[in-house]
Scaffold this motif. Structure first.
Motif, short mmCIF file in Angstrom:
data_model
loop_
_atom_site.label_atom_id
_atom_site.label_comp_id
_atom_site.label_asym_id
_atom_site.label_seq_id
_atom_site.Cartn_x
_atom_site.Cartn_y
_atom_site.Cartn_z
N LEU A 1 1.26 8.43 6.11
CA LEU A 1 -0.15 8.06 5.90
C LEU A 1 -0.24 7.11 5.10
O LEU A 1 0.44 6.93 4.00
N THR A 2 -0.49 5.93 5.68
CA THR A 2 -0.87 4.71 4.58
C THR A 2 -2.30 4.86 3.86
O THR A 2 -3.11 5.14 4.52
N VAL A 3 -2.26 4.55 2.44
CA VAL A 3 -3.58 5.02 2.01
C VAL A 3 -3.99 3.48 1.31
O VAL A 3 -3.18 2.76 0.88
N ASP A 4 -5.17 3.36 1.15
CA ASP A 4 -5.73 2.10 0.63
C ASP A 4 -6.05 2.80 -1.08
O ASP A 4 -6.53 3.97 -1.15
N MET B 1 0.79 -1.15 -0.07
CA MET B 1 0.11 -0.09 -0.01
C MET B 1 0.95 1.10 0.15
O MET B 1 1.90 1.27 0.65
#
Lengths: 93, 93
Positions: B45-48, B1
């Motif tokens: 920030l980890t994003v989908d 991700m």
């Protein structure tokens, strides 16, 4: 004067409740695309004189022993400023 | 991700006593080459899903309104994790 940037983050296996709180706030305010947040520290070190090998070794040691707590944090990046100068984003006149 | 990195620093005209304390500690421990230290925050920030234009605009807004306090802090860099670095991420009107 050269600026060296040291980035320190909490270790991946630790919880980081501060990051979880921000992630929760983002979720509540409709920013569902952000699935997780982790919060670390960014140090900007201004140095006198040139960035030579001795200074690099010294900064590496400072980052590992003074700027980070190796029990709970990792030094994830040290940018010696070779490519980019420090961004000065003062925007208010 | 994908992981997006947002860097937030105290404004240049503010004192940053935390940074001054670290600079004093470095000076006392013999690291005289470091003339000043400023300490800010680094958000990961980890994003989908993909990092598209909509998400970029959303992250810019989050960085300006939620992750930083514009009275005392500047968003100095947003790294969307792809090839091109956000060279002019510090564009506030």
């Amino acid at each position: 004067m050269p600026t060296i940037v040291v980035d320190v983050m909490p270790k991946a296996e630790l919880l980081d409740p501060q990051g979880k709180a921000v992630a929760g706030a983002l979720s509540r305010t409709g920013h569902a695309a952000i699935s997780s947040v982790r919060i670390g520290k960014r140090f900007e070190l201004t140095v006198d004189g040139p960035v030579d090998d001795e200074l690099r070794a010294s900064v590496q040691q400072i980052a590992d022993e003074i700027l980070s707590n190796s029990v709970i944090e990792d030094v994830v990046n040290i940018d010696f400023g070779d490519a980019e100068p420090a961004a000065d984003a003062s925007t208010e006149a």
